[in-house]
Scaffold this motif. Structure first.
Motif, short mmCIF file in Angstrom:
data_model
loop_
_atom_site.label_atom_id
_atom_site.label_comp_id
_atom_site.label_asym_id
_atom_site.label_seq_id
_atom_site.Cartn_x
_atom_site.Cartn_y
_atom_site.Cartn_z
N GLU A 15 20.30 -14.06 -102.34
CA GLU A 15 20.03 -14.58 -100.99
C GLU A 15 20.98 -13.97 -99.97
OE1 GLU A 15 19.66 -18.90 -98.69
OE2 GLU A 15 20.32 -18.77 -100.79
N ALA A 16 22.18 -13.61 -100.43
CA ALA A 16 23.17 -13.07 -99.51
C ALA A 16 22.81 -11.67 -99.02
CB ALA A 16 24.54 -13.03 -100.19
N TRP A 17 21.99 -10.95 -99.79
CA TRP A 17 21.64 -9.60 -99.34
C TRP A 17 20.16 -9.34 -99.17
CZ3 TRP A 17 18.51 -6.73 -102.48
CH2 TRP A 17 18.46 -7.07 -103.83
N VAL A 18 19.31 -10.22 -99.71
CA VAL A 18 17.87 -9.99 -99.58
C VAL A 18 17.42 -10.10 -98.13
CG1 VAL A 18 15.61 -10.98 -100.07
CG2 VAL A 18 17.22 -10.59 -101.93
N PRO A 20 19.27 -9.90 -95.22
CA PRO A 20 19.74 -8.77 -94.39
C PRO A 20 19.04 -7.46 -94.73
CG PRO A 20 21.59 -10.08 -95.16
CD PRO A 20 20.39 -10.59 -95.89
N ALA A 21 18.75 -7.22 -96.01
CA ALA A 21 18.04 -5.99 -96.38
C ALA A 21 16.63 -5.99 -95.81
CB ALA A 21 17.99 -5.84 -97.90
N PHE A 60 21.20 0.44 -95.77
CA PHE A 60 21.72 -0.92 -95.87
C PHE A 60 23.21 -1.01 -96.18
CE2 PHE A 60 22.50 -4.71 -98.56
CZ PHE A 60 22.38 -5.67 -97.58
N PRO A 61 23.75 -0.26 -97.17
CA PRO A 61 25.19 -0.40 -97.44
C PRO A 61 26.08 -0.06 -96.24
CG PRO A 61 24.09 0.74 -99.23
CD PRO A 61 23.10 0.67 -98.12
N ALA A 64 25.49 -3.21 -93.57
CA ALA A 64 25.48 -4.59 -94.06
C ALA A 64 26.48 -5.50 -93.36
CB ALA A 64 25.71 -4.61 -95.58
N ALA A 69 23.70 -13.11 -91.69
CA ALA A 69 23.40 -13.59 -93.04
C ALA A 69 22.10 -14.38 -93.08
CB ALA A 69 24.56 -14.44 -93.56
#
Length: 255
Positions: A15-18, A20-21, A60-61, A64, A69
């Motif tokens: 959930e922390a990156w889906v 934002p991605a 993304f990296p 980010a 969030a």
């Protein structure tokens, strides 16, 4: 219980990156819809989707830390608008080539000869310009420069921030003016040659009114334009390539 806790931790990490991605994917997808060469209508939709996912994974990296969030609907809309602004700035460079080819073909009386069939037909000169320029764009590393452009765009258009309408309108007008200026610059040799040729035919017709000038002039004009195209096309494409590099370096700058 240990497995359930591990799955819960994994869900929290995802959930922390889906989200934002997904936000990055919206901007990348909007750019890819209009990006020259890679976003052409002739490229299959599945290929464009894979390219958009690949660009998202590359971008993304780097961006980010600047992403919210918990993105909202406004954030998603802002990303789509930002991507469309970037993509349209680059798409206008292709449109300038198409306009230049149309102007050149009209000047040479070849506008309706060998036109490309499709929803948006182009004269043969326009098609030649466009295909050659797209090949040059890919050769100069369009995919790398496009990824760098998207990363840099987060500094010019921060994530989740809608651009000001007045500024976007002024920018769009300036970019359209730049595209028209580039189109007229690229087609100038053909316009000048056609004007000089027609003036000469007018003088010849007045001097020899009984001579069927059109039977001589039309084939000679076509041959002359083809010769001019062979001589001028490399230089004109190099001019366009320089303009494309400038657009990739600063797509949201007022020319």
């Amino acid at each position: 219980m240990t497995e359930i806790a591990a799955l819960a931790d994994l869900a929290r990490m995802a959930e922390a990156w889906v989200f934002p991605a997904a936000l990055v994917f919206l901007r990348v997808g909007a750019v890819m819809a209009l990006l020259p060469a890679l976003g052409e209508a002739s490229v299959p939709a599945r290929v464009r989707l894979v390219l958009a996912l690949a660009f998202t994974a590359a971008v993304f990296p780097a961006v980010a830390p600047d992403l919210p969030a918990r993105p909202t609907l406004t954030d998603a809309l802002a990303e789509v608008v930002a991507g469309l602004m970037l993509g349209m700035a680059l798409r206008l460079m292709v449109m300038a080539l198409q306009m230049a080819g149309t102007i050149a073909a009209q000047s040479a009386s070849l506008a309706q000869m060998f036109a490309t069939a499709g929803a948006d037909p182009q004269p043969a000169i326009g098609t030649l310009f466009t295909v050659a320029a797209l090949a040059l764009a890919v050769q100069m590393g369009l995919h790398v420069q496009a990824a760098l452009l998207i990363v840099e765009s987060y500094r010019l258009l921060p994530a989740g921030t809608l651009p000001d309408g007045a500024v976007a309108a002024d920018l769009g007008i300036a970019q359209v003016a730049r595209a028209f200026g580039l189109a007229f610059s690229l087609s100038a040799p053909f316009v000048v040659a056609g004007m000089v040729w027609n003036l000469g035919l007018g003088v010849m017709n007045r001097a020899m009114p009984h001579l069927m000038v059109s039977f001589i002039a039309a084939p000679a004009l076509s041959l002359g334009v083809l010769a001019l195209l062979a001589l001028a096309a490399p230089y004109l494409l190099s001019v366009w390539q320089g303009a494309m590099r400038a657009a990739l370096a600063a797509p949201l700058s007022v020319p």
